[in-house]
Design an enzyme around this catalytic site. Structure first.
Site, PDB file in Angstrom:
ATOM      1  N   HIS A   1       8.964  -2.754  10.694  1.00  0.00           N
ATOM      2  CA  HIS A   1       9.768  -3.168   9.544  1.00  0.00           C
ATOM      3  C   HIS A   1      11.133  -3.647  10.012  1.00  0.00           C
ATOM      4  O   HIS A   1      11.760  -3.039  10.885  1.00  0.00           O
ATOM      5  CB  HIS A   1       9.908  -2.022   8.553  1.00  0.00           C
ATOM      6  CG  HIS A   1       8.654  -1.760   7.798  1.00  0.00           C
ATOM      7  ND1 HIS A   1       8.111  -2.686   6.954  1.00  0.00           N
ATOM      8  CD2 HIS A   1       7.824  -0.691   7.771  1.00  0.00           C
ATOM      9  CE1 HIS A   1       7.010  -2.185   6.424  1.00  0.00           C
ATOM     10  NE2 HIS A   1       6.811  -0.988   6.905  1.00  0.00           N
TER      11      HIS A   1
ATOM     12  N   ARG B   1      -3.756  -2.553   7.953  1.00  0.00           N
ATOM     13  CA  ARG B   1      -3.235  -2.395   6.589  1.00  0.00           C
ATOM     14  C   ARG B   1      -3.311  -3.727   5.866  1.00  0.00           C
ATOM     15  O   ARG B   1      -2.988  -4.770   6.426  1.00  0.00           O
ATOM     16  CB  ARG B   1      -1.789  -1.901   6.593  1.00  0.00           C
ATOM     17  CG  ARG B   1      -1.272  -1.655   5.154  1.00  0.00           C
ATOM     18  CD  ARG B   1       0.056  -0.911   5.122  1.00  0.00           C
ATOM     19  NE  ARG B   1       1.186  -1.768   5.328  1.00  0.00           N
ATOM     20  CZ  ARG B   1       2.256  -1.832   4.508  1.00  0.00           C
ATOM     21  NH1 ARG B   1       2.301  -1.084   3.423  1.00  0.00           N
ATOM     22  NH2 ARG B   1       3.271  -2.615   4.792  1.00  0.00           N
TER      23      ARG B   1
ATOM     24  N   GLU C   1       2.106   3.960  -4.102  1.00  0.00           N
ATOM     25  CA  GLU C   1       3.492   3.552  -3.894  1.00  0.00           C
ATOM     26  C   GLU C   1       4.372   3.593  -5.127  1.00  0.00           C
ATOM     27  O   GLU C   1       5.539   3.972  -5.031  1.00  0.00           O
ATOM     28  CB  GLU C   1       3.513   2.132  -3.305  1.00  0.00           C
ATOM     29  CG  GLU C   1       2.774   2.020  -1.987  1.00  0.00           C
ATOM     30  CD  GLU C   1       2.765   0.602  -1.447  1.00  0.00           C
ATOM     31  OE1 GLU C   1       3.790   0.208  -0.862  1.00  0.00           O
ATOM     32  OE2 GLU C   1       1.757  -0.091  -1.621  1.00  0.00           O
TER      33      GLU C   1
ATOM     34  N   ASP D   1       8.807   2.057  -1.985  1.00  0.00           N
ATOM     35  CA  ASP D   1       8.562   1.365  -3.248  1.00  0.00           C
ATOM     36  C   ASP D   1       8.704   2.303  -4.433  1.00  0.00           C
ATOM     37  O   ASP D   1       9.128   1.873  -5.514  1.00  0.00           O
ATOM     38  CB  ASP D   1       7.179   0.716  -3.233  1.00  0.00           C
ATOM     39  CG  ASP D   1       7.164  -0.563  -2.415  1.00  0.00           C
ATOM     40  OD1 ASP D   1       7.647  -1.585  -2.925  1.00  0.00           O
ATOM     41  OD2 ASP D   1       6.696  -0.533  -1.268  1.00  0.00           O
TER      42      ASP D   1
ATOM     43  N   ARG E   1       7.851   7.001   5.352  1.00  0.00           N
ATOM     44  CA  ARG E   1       9.299   7.173   5.233  1.00  0.00           C
ATOM     45  C   ARG E   1      10.021   6.075   5.995  1.00  0.00           C
ATOM     46  O   ARG E   1       9.592   5.638   7.049  1.00  0.00           O
ATOM     47  CB  ARG E   1       9.732   8.531   5.801  1.00  0.00           C
ATOM     48  CG  ARG E   1       9.033   9.710   5.184  1.00  0.00           C
ATOM     49  CD  ARG E   1       9.336  10.994   5.945  1.00  0.00           C
ATOM     50  NE  ARG E   1      10.677  11.492   5.656  1.00  0.00           N
ATOM     51  CZ  ARG E   1      11.537  11.860   6.585  1.00  0.00           C
ATOM     52  NH1 ARG E   1      11.231  11.760   7.860  1.00  0.00           N
ATOM     53  NH2 ARG E   1      12.724  12.334   6.249  1.00  0.00           N
TER      54      ARG E   1
ATOM     55  N   ARG F   1      10.842  -6.787  -1.257  1.00  0.00           N
ATOM     56  CA  ARG F   1      10.400  -5.624  -0.494  1.00  0.00           C
ATOM     57  C   ARG F   1      11.482  -4.554  -0.495  1.00  0.00           C
ATOM     58  O   ARG F   1      12.675  -4.834  -0.583  1.00  0.00           O
ATOM     59  CB  ARG F   1      10.045  -6.023   0.940  1.00  0.00           C
ATOM     60  CG  ARG F   1       8.835  -6.922   1.012  1.00  0.00           C
ATOM     61  CD  ARG F   1       8.355  -7.097   2.444  1.00  0.00           C
ATOM     62  NE  ARG F   1       7.175  -7.939   2.471  1.00  0.00           N
ATOM     63  CZ  ARG F   1       5.941  -7.521   2.198  1.00  0.00           C
ATOM     64  NH1 ARG F   1       5.723  -6.265   1.890  1.00  0.00           N
ATOM     65  NH2 ARG F   1       4.925  -8.359   2.256  1.00  0.00           N
TER      66      ARG F   1
END
Length: 926
Positions: A159, A424, A545, A585, A623, A757
């Site tokens: 990320h 994913r 989420e 989220d 997390r 996001r």
């Protein structure tokens, strides 16, 4: 700047530091002086004086919110030329980098001191956890049972909140090593001078290294960056952690422990919203990981061969060792009487052949001869065990406890694949792909028009058959072809590297049973699911989420496990159902307090569902780095889980800049791994660690959560103009264009907050120092609670804080994030909003809620100031922020220029440099 060393009592660099922190002060002063000298030498006295002037004005503004200081700051910054602005930004950014290094070194120093002097192990360490388990009277059988079923897995993700380049990280590691050398070794004056000169060289190199990337990272670049942390920490420190734990448990559990702590990764397998993760990228990612694992084994085998120079005239060997040596292609007469070296040469040759066969890579050191590749890690482990057994049998057990011990453990933990790579994808993609496949196989199915129950029935019926859906005569859409390509690549990687190479399939935005069954059906097409006899080669992990999904996830899993066909699949995977919970989220959807509470309730519901069906639950916690994305100390977070939520098994994401903060330094990395293992052991084996809260606490949380949710949603999703305020008062627009990672910032082209996001959402609020996702709504919730319970409301909240680990962790994290916020600086960012009425309306609400939240938090925690209960972090923030604040002020002025029409590339890059610097100073900003 920080180079000033005279009259230290006048300098705000370090404040109120007790004697035990004197080395920290010395390190920061040393690094600050070196940076100041570098700045003078490279950029001249004029730039140095500008930096000093900015620093002094910023300190006054930070301390007093002084209007004169604000005007001085604006005046100084507005007069700067482009090149001067860049140098000011770089100066304050690099000080933050260096201060981070000094703090990390001080943590290491204090940890060592505590280990040497303390009468009892420190909280959050494996030694403390094992001591507590012993005190609790657990039997050796119970301990062994725990470790045999335990799984602890940090999962690295790509990320985009890590803004530093690897080149910068390498220089920082060099500086950290030099600081550590000054601690550990009594240096002579000559050696001390050489050390300081080396520090000067490293800081100069850092100064002359570009802060920012010139282009976006490709996914494979992210893979390579992630693998670097194995060199820094994991390959070396994980085996040492196991060795330490085995020694601590030797009397109760003799022999090797099961490998319960393993690594995972999403980098190269996470294609949710990232079109650049393709089948070929997946193959490259697994190969790069394998290259590093095999390369590490080859290097260690080379060193092991150098060490084990044992001669047959001086030591005996087992028959098995003799056979292993005889099979070696090493026929050198110089090693004819050194069977261990010949055996190791043979193992080296086989590992080299394995690297060549699997990855097409030649060993750095040419093997002595040709040998057959290993068919799997079990064969390699068996050969290393032969060496171990021979050493132990013939009086050389001490030699078996060195490099060989760590290598054997590394092979067991990392295999030929280094880390388990998760796949994913978003549930919406699976839905479309399955619909297309079913329609092509049976026209008129109209899968997308079916309700949930009808979809489940259709999928169950289809899964009972063995017919393939995919036909070579059909041309599928680009999306479907890409998804099938990924799955074929996953099956190929499992076949080549072992089933552990790709072990999990995570389904984003899961909200029904059909979302899981669709993935089972797709896996059938590549033989990763076999209907007869109902076997599946991956764990399927639904990710819940949103707030609504969290509230429904217990019922969804209950329905899923009630399906006989799915229960058979779970049984084929050892009777374990993994579920992932999304912190990011859910926070963006419902705010900090409601997100935390709904996550806690979701875990409780999942525990009950799995218990009802006799299935073990494994939770995967998604997390992030900041409190707004579930961040905070892992040790406290694990102990705050509901009773039964851990149960020996936990996976947890390590994201963004947190990876570098935790794992770029091996000692810091070891401490974090230690804490992760310790918390899991304590939460699983010590029932008092997660006792159920009393009903009154739960009722209070329900009320608080409802009020906080109303306040948060009312601001973010229901206030007219809030989206505009967000885009103008933060750097979100500039973040979108910063080369942070390979994945787009939004799920679709849009300025809607719902489409954004969670990472750039949180990152943007951190940059403007408001940190909204980490606290907003709490002040309103407490105010409403106290109005309803005027007599005992505060007493109840204080009892919850004292007695309930979940609530204590919630408030502790909020305490930290509020201490990092700065409402005066946030107000300056609000000034960027062009609509004066909108600016006044929204910022007035923000400031009022911030003040209410701070007041409520201090009252509940019975503190006079933020972080009163965490003096170490409090000192860090006080000492760091006078050097962080100038970057915010520079950023604001640059944003004004840019938005007023200044399109100069240097202005844009300077904005990006300030983003880098603020993220560095905050340490956990995304």
């Amino acid at each position: 700047m920080v180079a000033r060393t005279s009259a230290p009592n006048e300098s705000p660099d370090i404040t109120e530091i007790p004697d035990k922190d004197l080395p920290l002060r010395n390190d920061i002063r040393l690094l600050g002086r070196i940076l100041g000298e570098t700045l003078r030498n490279q950029e001249g006295d004029a730039i140095f004086e500008i930096v000093e002037r900015v620093r002094r004005s910023s300190i006054r503004f930070h301390r007093d919110a002084d209007e004169v200081a604000r005007q001085e700051l604006e005046g100084t910054l507005n007069r700067l030329a482009h090149d001067e602005t860049t140098r000011v930004i770089r100066s304050f950014t690099y000080f933050s980098h260096l201060a981070n290094l000094a703090e990390d070194q001080h943590h290491i120093r204090r940890t060592r001191a505590h280990a040497m002097n303390a009468s009892a192990p420190r909280e959050g360490t494996l030694a403390r956890a094992i001591a507590a388990v012993r005190d609790a009277g657990l039997t050796p059988a119970a301990l062994r049972s725990f470790f045999e079923r335990a799984l602890i897995c940090p999962v690295l993700t790509a990320h985009p909140t890590e803004v530093r380049r690897r080149s910068t990280l390498d220089r920082e590691r060099e500086i950290a090593t030099l600081l550590d050398e000054r601690d550990r070794i009594a240096l002579t004056p000559e050696e001390l001078a050489a050390n300081e000169e080396a520090l000067h060289r490293a800081v100069l190199t850092l100064w002359q290294t570009a802060l920012l990337r010139r282009s976006h990272l490709a996914v494979i670049d992210e893979v390579a960056n992630g693998i670097a942390y194995y060199d820094y920490t994991f390959l070396h420190e994980l085996p040492r952690l196991y060795a330490t734990l085995e020694d601590q448990l030797a009397d109760a559990m003799p022999g090797p422990l099961p490998s319960f702590l393993r690594m995972g990764s999403w980098i190269g397998g996470d294609r949710d919203g990232n079109p650049f993760v393709t089948a070929e990228v997946l193959r490259q990612a697994v190969q790069l990981q394998s290259d590093r694992a095999l390369g590490f084994y080859l290097d260690d085998l080379h060193e092991l061969g150098r060490e084990l120079s044992l001669h047959t005239l001086l030591v005996g060997t087992t028959a098995e060792l003799g056979k292993l040596a005889a099979r070696s292609p090493d026929h050198s007469p110089h090693r004819a009487s050194e069977p261990y070296r010949r055996a190791i040469s043979g193992i080296y040759a086989r590992v080299a052949a394995t690297a060549r066969t699997l990855n097409g890579v030649e060993a750095h050191r040419t093997p002595v001869g040709e040998a057959a590749p290993y068919s799997g890690t079990a064969e390699l482990a068996a050969d290393l065990t032969v060496i171990h057994d021979s050493l132990v049998t013939n009086g050389s057990a001490m030699l078996a406890r060195g490099r060989l011990r760590d290598l054997r453990r590394a092979v067991e933990v990392f295999g030929f694949h280094l880390a388990a790579l998760d796949l994913r994808q978003n549930a919406d993609v699976h839905e479309r792909v399955v619909a297309e496949l079913l329609e092509a196989a049976t026209p008129g199915t109209n899968y997308l028009s079916l309700g949930e129950d009808e979809r489940v029935a259709a999928l169950v019926s289809e899964l009972a058959t063995v017919r393939p859906l995919v036909s070579p005569s059909v041309t599928y859409s680009e999306e479907t072809a890409a998804e099938l390509g990924i799955l074929h690549a996953a099956a190929e990687m499992q076949q080549r590297y072992g089933k552990g190479a790709i072990a999990n399939y995570v389904i984003s935005k899961a909200n029904g049973v059909s979302d899981v069954l669709e993935v089972v059906l797709l896996l059938r097409e590549v033989d990763l699911y076999r209907p007869r006899p109902h076997e599946i080669d991956l764990d399927i992990v639904p990710l819940f989420e949103t707030i609504d999904d969290l509230r429904r996830c217990g019922r969804i899993v209950d329905s899923l496990l009630a399906l006989p066909i799915y229960r058979q699949l779970i049984d084929s995977r050892g009777g374990v159902q993994e579920v992932m919970l999304g912190y990011s989220d859910s926070n963006k959807d419902g705010g900090y307090l409601t997100s935390g509470w709904e996550l806690w309730k979701a875990e409780t519901a999942l525990i009950e569902s799995c218990r009802r069906h006799g299935v073990r639950l494994r939770l995967f916690h998604g997390r992030g780095g900041t409190v707004g994305r579930g961040g905070g100390p892992s040790y406290q977070a694990i102990l705050a889980q509901p009773s039964g939520a851990v149960n020996g098994a936990i996976r947890i994401t390590e994201q963004g800049e947190v990876i570098a903060a935790k794992y770029s330094n091996p000692e810091v990395g070891r401490r974090n791994l230690d804490a992760l293992a310790a918390a899991t052991i304590e939460a699983s084996l010590l029932t008092s660690a997660a006792a159920a809260p009393p009903p009154a606490f739960i009722a209070a949380m329900e009320t608080l959560s409802a009020q906080a949710y109303r306040a948060y949603r009312g601001l973010v999703y229901e206030t007219p103009g809030f989206e505009r305020y967000f885009w103008e008062a933060t750097v979100i627009g500039e973040i979108v264009h910063l080369n942070l990672g390979s994945r787009p910032a939004s799920r679709r082209p849009s300025r809607r907050i719902a489409d954004l996001r969670a990472i750039p959402w949180v990152f943007s609020w951190a940059q403007c120092r408001l940190m909204l996702p980490g606290w907003y709504g709490f002040g309103s919730a407490v105010r409403a609670w106290l109005a309803e319970h005027p007599a005992d409301g505060m007493a109840t909240l204080r009892a919850m804080y004292r007695e309930w680990p979940f609530f204590a962790a919630l408030l502790s994290n909020m305490d930290m994030v509020l201490a990092k916020s700065d409402i005066a600086i946030a107000e300056r960012y609000a000034g960027l909003v062009t609509d004066a009425a909108l600016r006044e309306t929204i910022f007035t609400r923000l400031r009022g809620e911030w003040q209410a939240t701070v007041a409520a938090l201090l009252d509940i925690m019975e503190q006079k100031s933020l972080l009163e209960s965490n003096p170490l972090l409090s000192r860090s923030i006080r000492n760091r922020f006078p050097y962080l604040d100038p970057l915010n002020h520079v950023q604001i002025e640059l944003l004004k220029r840019h938005r007023a029409g200044d399109t100069d590339e240097n202005t844009v890059r300077d904005i990006h440099r300030t983003i880098n610097g603020v993220a560095t100073g905050l340490r956990n900003s995304g």
